[in-house]
Write a protein that holds these residues in place. Sequence first.
Motif, PDB file in Angstrom:
ATOM      1  N   GLU A  96      52.023  47.873  73.319  1.00 49.89           N
ATOM      2  CA  GLU A  96      53.169  47.220  72.684  1.00 49.89           C
ATOM      3  C   GLU A  96      54.354  47.141  73.645  1.00 49.89           C
ATOM      4  N   GLN A  97      55.172  46.135  73.418  1.00 52.32           N
ATOM      5  CA  GLN A  97      56.404  45.960  74.180  1.00 52.32           C
ATOM      6  C   GLN A  97      57.412  47.000  73.702  1.00 52.32           C
ATOM      7  N   VAL A  98      57.991  47.740  74.615  1.00 53.55           N
ATOM      8  CA  VAL A  98      58.895  48.822  74.213  1.00 53.55           C
ATOM      9  C   VAL A  98      60.325  48.586  74.683  1.00 53.55           C
ATOM     10  N   THR A  99      60.768  47.341  74.674  1.00 51.31           N
ATOM     11  CA  THR A  99      62.138  47.065  75.096  1.00 51.31           C
ATOM     12  C   THR A  99      63.145  47.740  74.175  1.00 51.31           C
ATOM     13  N   ASN A 100      62.814  47.817  72.906  1.00 52.28           N
ATOM     14  CA  ASN A 100      63.660  48.531  71.954  1.00 52.28           C
ATOM     15  C   ASN A 100      62.863  49.729  71.467  1.00 52.28           C
ATOM     16  N   SER A 101      62.688  50.722  72.337  1.00 51.32           N
ATOM     17  CA  SER A 101      61.776  51.823  72.050  1.00 51.32           C
ATOM     18  C   SER A 101      62.183  52.626  70.827  1.00 51.32           C
ATOM     19  N   GLY A 102      63.456  52.688  70.500  1.00 49.97           N
ATOM     20  CA  GLY A 102      63.883  53.387  69.291  1.00 49.97           C
ATOM     21  C   GLY A 102      63.335  52.721  68.048  1.00 49.97           C
ATOM     22  N   TRP A 103      63.366  51.388  68.012  1.00 44.26           N
ATOM     23  CA  TRP A 103      62.828  50.650  66.880  1.00 44.26           C
ATOM     24  C   TRP A 103      61.318  50.838  66.797  1.00 44.26           C
ATOM     25  N   VAL A 104      60.618  50.726  67.928  1.00 45.10           N
ATOM     26  CA  VAL A 104      59.162  50.892  67.955  1.00 45.10           C
ATOM     27  C   VAL A 104      58.794  52.289  67.484  1.00 45.10           C
ATOM     28  N   GLU A 105      59.448  53.291  68.033  1.00 49.66           N
ATOM     29  CA  GLU A 105      59.145  54.666  67.645  1.00 49.66           C
ATOM     30  C   GLU A 105      59.402  54.888  66.157  1.00 49.66           C
ATOM     31  N   ASP A 106      60.487  54.344  65.638  1.00 52.40           N
ATOM     32  CA  ASP A 106      60.802  54.509  64.221  1.00 52.40           C
ATOM     33  C   ASP A 106      59.734  53.878  63.333  1.00 52.40           C
ATOM     34  N   ARG A 107      59.309  52.652  63.643  1.00 51.95           N
ATOM     35  CA  ARG A 107      58.311  51.984  62.798  1.00 51.95           C
ATOM     36  C   ARG A 107      56.966  52.693  62.882  1.00 51.95           C
ATOM     37  N   LEU A 108      56.578  53.087  64.090  1.00 55.73           N
ATOM     38  CA  LEU A 108      55.323  53.825  64.224  1.00 55.73           C
ATOM     39  C   LEU A 108      55.391  55.153  63.488  1.00 55.73           C
ATOM     40  N   TYR A 109      56.541  55.820  63.577  1.00 57.22           N
ATOM     41  CA  TYR A 109      56.697  57.099  62.880  1.00 57.22           C
ATOM     42  C   TYR A 109      56.610  56.910  61.370  1.00 57.22           C
ATOM     43  N   GLN A 110      57.211  55.854  60.855  1.00 58.42           N
ATOM     44  CA  GLN A 110      57.145  55.614  59.409  1.00 58.42           C
ATOM     45  C   GLN A 110      55.703  55.402  58.947  1.00 58.42           C
ATOM     46  N   ILE A 111      54.962  54.597  59.678  1.00 60.84           N
ATOM     47  CA  ILE A 111      53.581  54.298  59.295  1.00 60.84           C
ATOM     48  C   ILE A 111      52.703  55.532  59.483  1.00 60.84           C
ATOM     49  N   ILE A 112      52.738  56.113  60.669  1.00 60.39           N
ATOM     50  CA  ILE A 112      51.874  57.252  60.972  1.00 60.39           C
ATOM     51  C   ILE A 112      52.298  58.483  60.176  1.00 60.39           C
ATOM     52  N   GLY A 113      53.599  58.692  60.024  1.00 56.45           N
ATOM     53  CA  GLY A 113      54.086  59.826  59.248  1.00 56.45           C
ATOM     54  C   GLY A 113      53.624  59.765  57.801  1.00 56.45           C
ATOM     55  N   HIS A 114      53.659  58.580  57.190  1.00 55.93           N
ATOM     56  CA  HIS A 114      53.189  58.413  55.813  1.00 55.93           C
ATOM     57  C   HIS A 114      51.692  58.707  55.731  1.00 55.93           C
ATOM     58  N   ARG A 115      50.929  58.148  56.651  1.00 57.25           N
ATOM     59  CA  ARG A 115      49.480  58.347  56.641  1.00 57.25           C
ATOM     60  C   ARG A 115      49.144  59.817  56.878  1.00 57.25           C
ATOM     61  N   HIS A 116      49.907  60.477  57.722  1.00 63.39           N
ATOM     62  CA  HIS A 116      49.735  61.907  57.986  1.00 63.39           C
ATOM     63  C   HIS A 116      49.974  62.701  56.704  1.00 63.39           C
ATOM     64  N   ALA A 117      51.088  62.426  56.024  1.00 58.98           N
ATOM     65  CA  ALA A 117      51.447  63.155  54.812  1.00 58.98           C
ATOM     66  C   ALA A 117      50.440  62.937  53.686  1.00 58.98           C
ATOM     67  N   GLU A 118      49.890  61.731  53.604  1.00 54.28           N
ATOM     68  CA  GLU A 118      48.947  61.392  52.538  1.00 54.28           C
ATOM     69  C   GLU A 118      47.488  61.672  52.931  1.00 54.28           C
ATOM     70  N   GLU A 119      47.291  62.144  54.158  1.00 47.02           N
ATOM     71  CA  GLU A 119      45.953  62.451  54.685  1.00 47.02           C
ATOM     72  C   GLU A 119      45.017  61.253  54.601  1.00 47.02           C
ATOM     73  N   LEU A 120      45.534  60.092  55.012  1.00 50.09           N
ATOM     74  CA  LEU A 120      44.745  58.863  55.032  1.00 50.09           C
ATOM     75  C   LEU A 120      44.110  58.694  56.406  1.00 50.09           C
ATOM     76  N   GLN A 121      42.833  58.408  56.426  1.00 54.74           N
ATOM     77  CA  GLN A 121      42.129  58.309  57.697  1.00 54.74           C
ATOM     78  C   GLN A 121      42.649  57.138  58.521  1.00 54.74           C
ATOM     79  N   THR A 122      42.895  57.435  59.782  1.00 52.41           N
ATOM     80  CA  THR A 122      43.396  56.443  60.732  1.00 52.41           C
ATOM     81  C   THR A 122      42.627  56.609  62.025  1.00 52.41           C
ATOM     82  N   ILE A 123      42.250  55.504  62.629  1.00 51.32           N
ATOM     83  CA  ILE A 123      41.606  55.533  63.941  1.00 51.32           C
ATOM     84  C   ILE A 123      42.545  54.840  64.908  1.00 51.32           C
ATOM     85  N   PHE A 124      42.885  55.552  65.964  1.00 49.17           N
ATOM     86  CA  PHE A 124      43.774  55.048  67.002  1.00 49.17           C
ATOM     87  C   PHE A 124      42.938  54.805  68.245  1.00 49.17           C
ATOM     88  N   THR A 125      43.154  53.659  68.908  1.00 51.04           N
ATOM     89  CA  THR A 125      42.527  53.439  70.210  1.00 51.04           C
ATOM     90  C   THR A 125      43.624  53.174  71.227  1.00 51.04           C
TER      91      THR A 125
END
Length: 178
Positions: A96-125
Amino acid sequence: NAKWDVWREKNAVWRGSWFLYGGYGTGKTGLAIGHAWERIHDDDEVRRFVFVTVPKMLSSLRSTYNRQGAEGQTEDDVMARYTDADLLIMDDMGAEQVTNSGWVEDRLYQIIGHRHAEELQTIFTSNLSPQQLGARIGERVMWRIVEMCGPEGILHVDGPNLRQPAKAPSAVSTKERG
């Protein structure tokens, strides 16, 4: 295929999230899709499956900012698609383009953090190791991924680039040397 055999063996005992990393074209996405196919066909718990490259995911989120009112999906609608899927494959993390890395990190954290808390299976490559990816997307996000996957679910996929065409055999001379 040896990669698929190792994957099937590990998958038989590990039903959590996965982080697959390695060089370009080594089969990470194919393994992830194969796992999803098995889960969809063998597991009643997987009803909603989403595959997305991380650059495409972020583009989908950015595209909601140019809409007004009811002219399409909101950011919350797009976020829900990724946060609430029974199985999510986040392909090509680190591309991903990280020109606005704070925005990227925040959106990824929201998605991954929710999935982490709910124990939803995720596959990362990723083509990047966990350490390299952490430096790119933020340690806080990477630690959520590590916690979701555990040591059993972090797999280095090694081998040749399967996208490169096989080399043609060299021509054999029929001349006798004398």
